[in-house]
Design an enzyme around this catalytic site. Sequence first.
Site, PDB file in Angstrom:
ATOM      1  NE  ARG A  59      -2.565  -1.565   3.457  1.00 39.84           N
ATOM      2  CZ  ARG A  59      -2.568  -2.766   3.870  1.00 39.84           C
ATOM      3  NH1 ARG A  59      -3.088  -3.739   3.217  1.00 39.84           N
ATOM      4  NH2 ARG A  59      -1.995  -2.947   5.044  1.00 39.84           N
ATOM      5  CD  GLU A  96      -1.398  -3.950  15.254  1.00 38.23           C
ATOM      6  OE1 GLU A  96      -1.223  -3.564  14.322  1.00 38.23           O
ATOM      7  OE2 GLU A  96      -2.321  -3.734  15.927  1.00 38.23           O
TER       8      GLU A  96
HETATM    9  P1  AMP Z   1       3.860  -1.724  12.045  1.00 38.68           P
HETATM   10  O1  AMP Z   1       4.831  -2.076  11.699  1.00 38.68           O
HETATM   11  O2  AMP Z   1       3.135  -2.144  13.511  1.00 38.68           O
HETATM   12  O3  AMP Z   1       3.696   0.366  12.086  1.00 38.68           O
HETATM   13  O4  AMP Z   1       2.726  -1.990  10.908  1.00 38.68           O
HETATM   14  C1  AMP Z   1       2.592  -1.126   9.955  1.00 38.68           C
HETATM   15  C2  AMP Z   1       2.318  -2.059   8.658  1.00 38.68           C
HETATM   16  O5  AMP Z   1       1.615  -2.922   8.714  1.00 38.68           O
HETATM   17  C3  AMP Z   1       1.880  -1.198   7.554  1.00 38.68           C
HETATM   18  O6  AMP Z   1       2.186  -1.516   6.276  1.00 38.68           O
HETATM   19  C4  AMP Z   1       0.231  -1.417   7.653  1.00 38.68           C
HETATM   20  O7  AMP Z   1      -0.457  -1.447   6.182  1.00 38.68           O
HETATM   21  C5  AMP Z   1       0.210  -2.800   8.325  1.00 38.68           C
HETATM   22  N1  AMP Z   1      -1.007  -2.585   9.477  1.00 38.68           N
HETATM   23  C6  AMP Z   1      -0.662  -2.942  10.749  1.00 38.68           C
HETATM   24  N2  AMP Z   1      -1.544  -2.838  11.334  1.00 38.68           N
HETATM   25  C7  AMP Z   1      -2.636  -2.683  10.651  1.00 38.68           C
HETATM   26  C8  AMP Z   1      -4.163  -2.115  11.007  1.00 38.68           C
HETATM   27  N3  AMP Z   1      -4.559  -2.485  12.134  1.00 38.68           N
HETATM   28  N4  AMP Z   1      -4.935  -2.138   9.893  1.00 38.68           N
HETATM   29  C9  AMP Z   1      -4.403  -1.809   8.648  1.00 38.68           C
HETATM   30  N5  AMP Z   1      -2.915  -2.288   8.302  1.00 38.68           N
HETATM   31  C10 AMP Z   1      -2.300  -2.597   9.296  1.00 38.68           C
END
Ligand code: AMP
Length: 172
Positions: A59, A96
Amino acid sequence: MIDLKEKIRNIPDFPVKGIQFKDITTLLKDREAFKCSIDEITRHCSKYQIDYIAGIEARGFIIGAPVAYQLGIGFLPVRKPEKLPSEVEKISYELEYGENILEIHKDAIDSGDKIMVVDDLLATGGTTAAVFKLIKKLGGKVIGASFIVELAFLNPREKLEGYDIFSLVQYD
Ligand code: AMP
């Protein structure tokens, strides 16, 4: 400005139980909300003399490429494993939900190049922190990162201190 938050759809328990997935396909499909998002991130990035936008698969490509185009600068894809054809630098990190590896072409960045990272959503900040490391390993200078959505309740900025972190919609 358009209410962008209203254009984002929440999908409970996707891709795994307990995750509230922020679905931006509903924002992308809305021509005004899509344009507004790209224009606002471009406006923010134009405060700096940036050499490249680095977009995170997948994305981050949708958001980062039009921003780079509007700024008149180049776009660097940060990709999932075994997608990039030439020699890569890679990093693995915790998500996550699960673990992930990201790669960038070794010759994508020259020493001192100023780079803004772009993705759709900032959650824990783990992905962005990993991409910052990747860029710095190749000698790039990270300016910061820009997003449509920030899950502020996960405190992602704690992992990203010292950088310019920008988002259009926050969830507290
Ligand atoms: P992070 O490394 O935890 O900041 O996760 C960011 C990445 O995971 C991004 O590329 C987001 O597209 C995806 N992502 C993580 N959590 C979500 C969520 N709750 N909803 C949509 N995309 C998420």
